[in-house]
Design an enzyme around this catalytic site. Structure first.
Site, PDB file in Angstrom:
ATOM      1  N   LYS A  54      32.729 -44.074 -67.219  1.00 33.92           N
ATOM      2  CA  LYS A  54      33.174 -45.169 -67.976  1.00 33.92           C
ATOM      3  C   LYS A  54      32.290 -45.855 -69.018  1.00 33.92           C
ATOM      4  O   LYS A  54      31.385 -46.724 -68.310  1.00 33.92           O
ATOM      5  CB  LYS A  54      33.732 -46.229 -67.146  1.00 33.92           C
ATOM      6  CG  LYS A  54      34.742 -47.336 -67.592  1.00 33.92           C
ATOM      7  CD  LYS A  54      35.602 -48.167 -66.394  1.00 33.92           C
ATOM      8  CE  LYS A  54      36.416 -49.099 -67.421  1.00 33.92           C
ATOM      9  NZ  LYS A  54      37.424 -49.790 -66.546  1.00 33.92           N
ATOM     10  N   VAL A  78      41.726 -44.803 -60.560  1.00 34.93           N
ATOM     11  CA  VAL A  78      42.281 -43.887 -59.376  1.00 34.93           C
ATOM     12  C   VAL A  78      42.465 -42.472 -60.021  1.00 34.93           C
ATOM     13  O   VAL A  78      42.084 -41.531 -59.344  1.00 34.93           O
ATOM     14  CB  VAL A  78      43.591 -44.590 -58.904  1.00 34.93           C
ATOM     15  CG1 VAL A  78      43.935 -43.554 -57.869  1.00 34.93           C
ATOM     16  CG2 VAL A  78      43.275 -45.838 -57.918  1.00 34.93           C
ATOM     17  N   GLU A 124      36.679 -42.680 -69.355  1.00 35.23           N
ATOM     18  CA  GLU A 124      37.982 -43.639 -68.811  1.00 35.23           C
ATOM     19  C   GLU A 124      37.766 -44.894 -69.983  1.00 35.23           C
ATOM     20  O   GLU A 124      36.589 -45.551 -70.279  1.00 35.23           O
ATOM     21  CB  GLU A 124      37.735 -44.120 -67.544  1.00 35.23           C
ATOM     22  CG  GLU A 124      38.952 -45.250 -67.019  1.00 35.23           C
ATOM     23  CD  GLU A 124      38.634 -45.816 -65.872  1.00 35.23           C
ATOM     24  OE1 GLU A 124      39.198 -46.997 -65.486  1.00 35.23           O
ATOM     25  OE2 GLU A 124      37.812 -45.495 -64.926  1.00 35.23           O
ATOM     26  N   ALA A 172      39.290 -48.753 -71.390  1.00 34.93           N
ATOM     27  CA  ALA A 172      39.528 -50.171 -70.708  1.00 34.93           C
ATOM     28  C   ALA A 172      40.689 -50.641 -71.108  1.00 34.93           C
ATOM     29  O   ALA A 172      41.079 -50.589 -72.487  1.00 34.93           O
ATOM     30  CB  ALA A 172      38.272 -50.952 -70.939  1.00 34.93           C
ATOM     31  N   ASN A 211      51.326 -43.172 -62.036  1.00 32.96           N
ATOM     32  CA  ASN A 211      50.916 -43.730 -60.791  1.00 32.96           C
ATOM     33  C   ASN A 211      51.975 -44.666 -60.235  1.00 32.96           C
ATOM     34  O   ASN A 211      52.404 -45.709 -60.943  1.00 32.96           O
ATOM     35  CB  ASN A 211      49.549 -44.417 -61.244  1.00 32.96           C
ATOM     36  CG  ASN A 211      48.876 -45.004 -59.944  1.00 32.96           C
ATOM     37  OD1 ASN A 211      48.725 -44.310 -59.031  1.00 32.96           O
ATOM     38  ND2 ASN A 211      48.261 -45.987 -60.112  1.00 32.96           N
ATOM     39  N   SER A 238      49.400 -45.403 -52.362  1.00 27.50           N
ATOM     40  CA  SER A 238      48.642 -45.374 -51.038  1.00 27.50           C
ATOM     41  C   SER A 238      48.108 -46.946 -50.880  1.00 27.50           C
ATOM     42  O   SER A 238      47.432 -47.400 -51.562  1.00 27.50           O
ATOM     43  CB  SER A 238      47.394 -44.511 -51.100  1.00 27.50           C
ATOM     44  OG  SER A 238      46.498 -44.427 -50.156  1.00 27.50           O
TER      45      SER A 238
END
Length: 242
Positions: free
Chosen positions: A40, A20, A117, A119, A178, A210
């Site tokens: 990624k 996100v 990104e 993992a 987040n 959200s």
């Protein structure tokens, strides 16, 4: 003048919202005039659609870079939803770090900023010889953004992650928090201030909760609301030079 530069997006744990944040950061930088690309290297837990493997995280990337195919955002796609080294073993695939590094450099040539990104967290193994994501980050030596979830336990997880990166002398751009669910604002603010004091690390921004993040990411107005208070000044320092 925009510097061609990569950022590494890591997290304090799995499921803290790295994808996100990477997706939001892509559009945040594009809004600043930076041609940013989310990447990624290894996607485990991909789903299958006939003979085609579909990377779930890359589907989120595609919401913010719809001009690209969903398969453009990964080097390796693996089916099992586990650590990359194990998912690769189960698929009888050898993950080649040099291939990933080469891909990073190629993407850097094509874009102003590549958002890489990871993992899970820092010590998730990338290959089964003990090479972890933090080793890959040390090799790349690019500014790291740590994603931390606003939940119980975040102080310990965040401080340990920052200390691990400092021990390797990794460049730390800052932390993005987040909000995974609606929580107690007093506790959340206390956690953030405690982490700020204990780590002396810049807070780059917050992502408010959200309930339907895919819809939000696909909508310009809704998406911008999520990063409207991010630290633009800090990001300008990171991506621009005279």
């Amino acid at each position: 003048m925009v510097i061609i530069r990569s950022f590494f997006i890591t997290g304090t744990d799995t499921d803290v919202g790295k994808t996100v944040v990477t997706s939001l950061l892509t559009r945040f930088l594009i809004d600043m005039g930076v041609n940013a690309f989310p990447y990624k290297p290894v996607q485990s837990g991909a789903t299958t659609n006939g003979a085609r493997m579909i990377p779930s995280d890359a589907q989120m990337y595609q919401l913010v870079r719809p001009e690209f195919d969903v398969t453009d955002f990964n080097t390796y796609l693996l089916e099992k939803p586990c650590s990359p080294h194990l998912a690769a073993d189960l698929a009888n695939i050898t993950l080649d770090r040099t291939v990933i590094t080469k891909q990073v450099h190629q993407l850097e040539e094509a874009h102003d900023a590549v958002l890489i990104e990871g993992a899970g967290g820092l010590y998730v193994p990338l290959t089964n010889d003990g090479y972890c994501y933090i080793d890959f980050m040390e090799e790349l030596n690019v500014p790291t953004i740590l994603v931390s979830a606003l939940r119980v336990g975040t102080i310990n997880h965040t401080v340990l992650s920052i200390e691990a990166m400092k021990a390797r002398n990794l460049p730390i751009a800052g932390i993005i928090f987040n909000q995974l669910q609606i929580g107690n604002p007093v506790i959340e603010q206390s956690n953030v201030e405690t982490i700020r004091k204990l780590t002396d690390t810049p807070i780059l921004g917050f992502v408010p909760y959200s309930p339907d993040i895919h819809t939000v990411l696909a909508d310009d107005k809704l998406r911008r609301h999520l990063y409207k208070d991010w630290d633009k000044r800090r990001f300008k320092e990171l991506i621009h030079s005279d």
